[in-house]
Write a protein that holds these residues in place. Structure first.
Motif, mmCIF file in Angstrom:
data_model
loop_
_atom_site.group_PDB
_atom_site.id
_atom_site.type_symbol
_atom_site.label_atom_id
_atom_site.label_comp_id
_atom_site.label_asym_id
_atom_site.label_seq_id
_atom_site.Cartn_x
_atom_site.Cartn_y
_atom_site.Cartn_z
ATOM 1 N N PHE A 182 8.444 -59.420 -2.623
ATOM 2 C CA PHE A 182 7.807 -58.269 -3.739
ATOM 3 C C PHE A 182 6.194 -59.437 -3.727
ATOM 4 C CE2 PHE A 182 7.390 -61.617 -7.156
ATOM 5 C CZ PHE A 182 7.024 -62.662 -6.710
ATOM 6 N N LEU A 183 6.324 -60.127 -3.178
ATOM 7 C CA LEU A 183 4.587 -60.644 -2.662
ATOM 8 C C LEU A 183 3.644 -60.248 -1.689
ATOM 9 C CD1 LEU A 183 5.125 -64.576 -3.496
ATOM 10 C CD2 LEU A 183 3.861 -63.452 -4.901
ATOM 11 N N GLY A 184 4.826 -60.307 -1.032
ATOM 12 C CA GLY A 184 3.799 -59.572 0.769
ATOM 13 C C GLY A 184 4.809 -59.218 1.403
ATOM 14 N N ARG A 185 3.825 -58.690 3.059
ATOM 15 C CA ARG A 185 4.997 -58.392 4.186
ATOM 16 C C ARG A 185 4.795 -59.413 4.934
ATOM 17 N NH1 ARG A 185 7.297 -54.368 4.006
ATOM 18 N NH2 ARG A 185 7.710 -53.824 6.485
ATOM 19 N N ARG A 186 4.014 -60.633 4.700
ATOM 20 C CA ARG A 186 4.302 -61.599 5.560
ATOM 21 C C ARG A 186 4.341 -63.139 4.372
ATOM 22 N NH1 ARG A 186 3.787 -60.885 11.170
ATOM 23 N NH2 ARG A 186 2.793 -62.291 11.603
ATOM 24 N N THR A 187 5.366 -63.232 4.167
ATOM 25 C CA THR A 187 4.875 -64.548 3.053
ATOM 26 C C THR A 187 5.691 -65.434 3.528
ATOM 27 O OG1 THR A 187 6.157 -62.521 1.741
ATOM 28 C CG2 THR A 187 6.210 -65.006 0.990
ATOM 29 N N ALA A 188 4.110 -66.600 3.721
ATOM 30 C CA ALA A 188 5.188 -67.802 4.393
ATOM 31 C C ALA A 188 5.020 -68.933 3.138
ATOM 32 C CB ALA A 188 3.331 -68.495 4.897
ATOM 33 N N VAL A 189 5.790 -69.421 3.196
ATOM 34 C CA VAL A 189 5.810 -70.697 2.127
ATOM 35 C C VAL A 189 5.069 -72.983 2.246
ATOM 36 C CG1 VAL A 189 8.316 -70.125 1.169
ATOM 37 C CG2 VAL A 189 8.503 -71.623 3.351
ATOM 38 N N HIS A 190 5.136 -72.878 1.276
ATOM 39 C CA HIS A 190 3.654 -74.568 1.235
ATOM 40 C C HIS A 190 3.953 -75.392 0.330
ATOM 41 C CE1 HIS A 190 0.544 -77.233 2.805
ATOM 42 N NE2 HIS A 190 0.267 -76.636 1.160
ATOM 43 N N GLN A 191 4.517 -76.563 0.541
ATOM 44 C CA GLN A 191 5.132 -77.741 -1.001
ATOM 45 C C GLN A 191 3.654 -78.398 -0.572
ATOM 46 O OE1 GLN A 191 8.664 -79.056 -2.675
ATOM 47 N NE2 GLN A 191 7.871 -80.966 -1.873
ATOM 48 N N ALA A 192 2.551 -78.130 -1.830
ATOM 49 C CA ALA A 192 1.550 -79.258 -2.162
ATOM 50 C C ALA A 192 1.496 -80.370 -2.428
ATOM 51 C CB ALA A 192 -0.014 -78.491 -2.692
ATOM 52 N N SER A 193 2.761 -80.798 -3.478
ATOM 53 C CA SER A 193 2.744 -81.841 -3.437
ATOM 54 C C SER A 193 4.012 -82.702 -3.489
ATOM 55 C CB SER A 193 2.245 -81.886 -5.378
ATOM 56 O OG SER A 193 3.153 -81.194 -5.915
ATOM 57 N N ILE A 194 5.019 -84.467 -3.886
ATOM 58 C CA ILE A 194 6.019 -83.898 -3.805
ATOM 59 C C ILE A 194 6.564 -84.680 -5.055
ATOM 60 C CG2 ILE A 194 5.700 -86.577 -3.108
ATOM 61 C CD1 ILE A 194 8.221 -85.506 -1.497
ATOM 62 N N GLY A 195 7.482 -84.220 -5.936
ATOM 63 C CA GLY A 195 7.977 -85.131 -6.890
ATOM 64 C C GLY A 195 7.467 -84.419 -8.297
ATOM 65 N N CYS A 196 7.616 -85.222 -9.618
ATOM 66 C CA CYS A 196 7.335 -84.310 -10.584
ATOM 67 C C CYS A 196 6.829 -85.585 -11.895
ATOM 68 C CB CYS A 196 7.619 -83.894 -11.066
ATOM 69 S SG CYS A 196 8.009 -82.508 -12.779
ATOM 70 N N PRO A 197 6.123 -85.524 -12.724
ATOM 71 C CA PRO A 197 5.620 -86.332 -13.489
ATOM 72 C C PRO A 197 6.226 -86.507 -14.553
ATOM 73 C CG PRO A 197 3.657 -84.811 -13.576
ATOM 74 C CD PRO A 197 4.988 -84.295 -12.567
ATOM 75 N N TYR A 198 6.597 -85.470 -15.111
ATOM 76 C CA TYR A 198 8.134 -85.810 -16.562
ATOM 77 C C TYR A 198 9.479 -86.070 -16.008
ATOM 78 C CZ TYR A 198 4.036 -82.933 -17.970
ATOM 79 O OH TYR A 198 2.956 -82.493 -18.046
ATOM 80 N N ARG A 199 9.574 -85.809 -17.244
ATOM 81 C CA ARG A 199 11.279 -86.960 -16.810
ATOM 82 C C ARG A 199 12.189 -86.058 -17.622
ATOM 83 N NH1 ARG A 199 10.547 -91.856 -14.727
ATOM 84 N NH2 ARG A 199 12.591 -92.266 -15.438
ATOM 85 N N CYS A 200 12.563 -84.983 -17.695
ATOM 86 C CA CYS A 200 13.475 -83.977 -18.146
ATOM 87 C C CYS A 200 14.974 -84.146 -17.565
ATOM 88 C CB CYS A 200 13.107 -82.497 -18.185
ATOM 89 S SG CYS A 200 11.719 -81.937 -18.073
ATOM 90 N N GLN A 201 15.693 -84.611 -18.834
ATOM 91 C CA GLN A 201 16.838 -85.226 -18.597
ATOM 92 C C GLN A 201 17.743 -84.531 -18.045
ATOM 93 O OE1 GLN A 201 16.392 -88.249 -22.205
ATOM 94 N NE2 GLN A 201 18.200 -88.701 -21.135
ATOM 95 N N PHE A 202 18.245 -82.870 -17.522
ATOM 96 C CA PHE A 202 18.947 -82.588 -17.068
ATOM 97 C C PHE A 202 18.497 -82.259 -15.186
ATOM 98 C CE2 PHE A 202 15.689 -80.019 -18.261
ATOM 99 C CZ PHE A 202 15.148 -79.205 -17.560
#
Ligand code: B12
Length: 487
Positions: A182-202
């Motif tokens: 839905f974003l475009g005809r040629r969609t790439a993926v990228h991950q700029a970070s690793i992990g998460c600073p929050y501690r949600c318990q689920f």
């Protein structure tokens, strides 16, 4: 030769760059002989593995494994490979072996597990296999020792993805990964970070990264996307970060740097962070091409949000739903339904809350998920430890009972009465039919119209029970969706 295997995760039309194995490839590129086998692309990965083993001396089979269908595929491939090539060691990395390390090591076809970030652990594992480093000295590694005991070496500190080389996209047939969305005809993926600073318990990210996040600079993200656009003509990107937006100045800078690319993009963010941003920052984010942002709203009850340690309030969610509309960004709100303390009341509250959101912002997309617990260092949300015993082998995880649990379909939770589970599922079906997601580019106009017409009376009356006609209609339209992807 080292073989990096990314077992199949789903349908070919949802194929994306296999970032996990590409990240490992990045640190051995130019230093080791290796091949990537992607089950989302290769119709017969087992045969490919055999061919590689026949043509080369395979030193290690390295497999990326996410809980769910990818794990099922990994089991099948690794079991067959072990049978035919018993001398080749097999290492699993990724979320499954990081969360359920002992279960993974209990399999006869898994020799080593890499827990958490792999870029430094993997080359050190190669050194250990070659006898130049001791196994206990490889941080982040788990293995079975000579006495048959599982050894779990200490985790290593998290590093920014920016500390590692760029991904070797050229080692893949890139064209096959840039598919229409839905974003475009040629969609790439990228991950700029690793992990998460929050501690949600689920959340399954916390046990692996322990409330930490490291992010590459906005300049590096922009440089990578610029290069992908110049070389391969990408026009859209999905950011896979657990938490793409850090502080406001970082978000603003990131947005301004990618604006010239004219990309359309999707990412995950926090409701509280977004509410704090100024109008100018939200406008910059929108102008840089943000079409939709995923937010974990989780619940409409402040007591439930507190017991999850989510650190937001329901009024913040409502405020964001209204505010973000002005900036023409679609919010995608996800809910974790079925509070173990009172699943019936939680379900009722969440349904009412979702209806309030829809009144404020009819374009808001809604994801309703059953709460399923994961092992958690701070204790599972709902304190359900005594009520759930996780499987002790991958094969057990692959059984229908546990696969349904993992993919949050029919999860069989001791605290969730069947009638309440059905209520959640029925509501999800009604709302997904009343507002079919704009992300489904394969849904034809007539199908959208049919689903909306059939469900509107139900939504208007709040009558969600026995939606047989919607089940039928969903099946009917999905059978007739055009398939534009080719293997
Ligand atoms: C993309 C994605 C998907 C895609 C997969 C697309 C693909 N790549 O083919 C799709 C949409 C299919 C998907 C589905 C599911 N997903 Co998913 N997904 C993600 C997401 C957003 C990004 C994963 C990714 O590629 N990251 C980029 C790479 C670079 O990071 P990485 O995978 O962590 O890899 C690093 C390390 O883990 C390690 N590593 C990984 N593999 C290997 C292999 C070796 C050999 C080594 C040494 C190291 C190593 O090193 C890498 C570099 O440091 C994550 C969230 C996140 N941001 O991590 C959720 C996530 C992994 N998914 C999750 C889940 C639960 C699922 C589902 C089960 C959900 C569902 N409701 O059905 C399904 C089923 C998966 C399946 N089909 O098997 C959870 C897992 C934790 C948990 N709760 O159990 C996550 C963390 C989301 C969450 N917050 O809960 N998912």
């Amino acid at each position: 030769m080292i073989v990096l295997l990314h077992p199949r995760t789903g349908k070919p039309k949802n194929r994306r760059f296999p970032l996990a194995v590409l990240s490992i490839a990045a640190v051995i590129e130019g230093r080791e002989e290796y091949a990537i086998v992607d089950g989302n692309l290769d119709p017969n990965p087992s045969q490919t593995l055999d061919r590689l083993a026949a043509e080369h001396r395979v030193e290690l089979l390295a497999v990326s494994v996410m809980p769910g269908p990818q794990m099922v595929s990994a089991i099948e491939l690794c079991r067959a490979f072990r049978k035919k090539h018993p001398k080749v060691p097999i290492v699993w990395g990724g979320y499954f072996p990081s969360l359920y390390t002992d279960a993974a090591l209990n399999a006869a076809y898994v020799d080593y597990c890499v827990r958490g970030q792999g870029e430094e652990t993997f080359p050190e594992l190669l050194e250990a296999l070659r006898g130049v480093r001791a196994f206990p000295a490889v941080r982040g590694l788990s293995y079975t020792d000579a006495f048959g005991l599982h050894q779990h070496n200490a985790l290593r500190p998290l590093r920014s993805p920016g500390d590692f080389p760029w991904l070797p996209y050229h080692r893949l047939p890139v064209e096959k990964y840039l598919l229409p969305t839905f974003l475009g005809r040629r969609t790439a993926v990228h991950q700029a970070s690793i992990g998460c600073p929050y501690r949600c318990q689920f959340c399954g990210v916390v046990p692996i990264f322990d409330g930490r996040q490291k992010t590459e600079t906005p300049q590096r993200t922009a440089a990578i996307l610029t290069s992908l656009q110049r070389q391969y003509g990408i026009d859209a990107v999905q950011f896979y970060d657990n938490n793409f937006f850090l502080n406001e100045s970082h978000a603003r800078e990131q947005a301004e740097l990618i604006t010239p690319l004219g990309l359309r993009w999707w990412a995950e963010g926090r409701i509280d962070a977004f509410l704090r941003y100024s109008d100018a920052t939200l406008r910059a984010i929108r102008d840089s091409g943000a079409m939709m942002i995923f937010f974990g709203a989780e619940s409409g009850s402040d007591a439930v949000l507190a017991s999850m340690n989510k650190q937001i309030t329901s009024s913040q969610t409502l405020a964001l739903a209204a505010r973000i509309r002005e900036f023409d960004i679609i919010p995608e709100f996800s809910f974790v339904v079925g509070d173990p303390a009172n699943p019936r009341e939680d379900t009722r509250n969440t349904i009412d809350f979702v209806r309030r959101i829809k009144r404020l912002n009819p374009d808001a997309e809604i994801i309703v998920q059953h709460y399923i617990p994961v092992p958690h260092p701070d204790g599972m949300y709902g304190a359900v430890e005594s009520q759930i015993k996780f499987p002790s082998t991958p094969d057990e995880w692959a059984s229908d009972r546990w696969l349904n649990f993992t993919i949050r379909q029919d999860p069989h939770l001791p605290w969730l009465p069947r009638a309440v589970q059905r209520r959640i599922d029925n509501f999800e079906l009604v709302i997904n039919s009343r507002w079919p997601t704009i992300q489904d580019v394969h849904l034809p106009k007539w199908g959208r119209w049919m689903l909306q017409s059939l469900s509107s009376w139900r939504y208007a009356l709040g009558f969600y029970d026995f939606p047989l006609e919607l089940e039928w209609a969903q099946r009917f339209v999905s059978l007739r969706k055009p398939r534009w992807e080719s293997l």
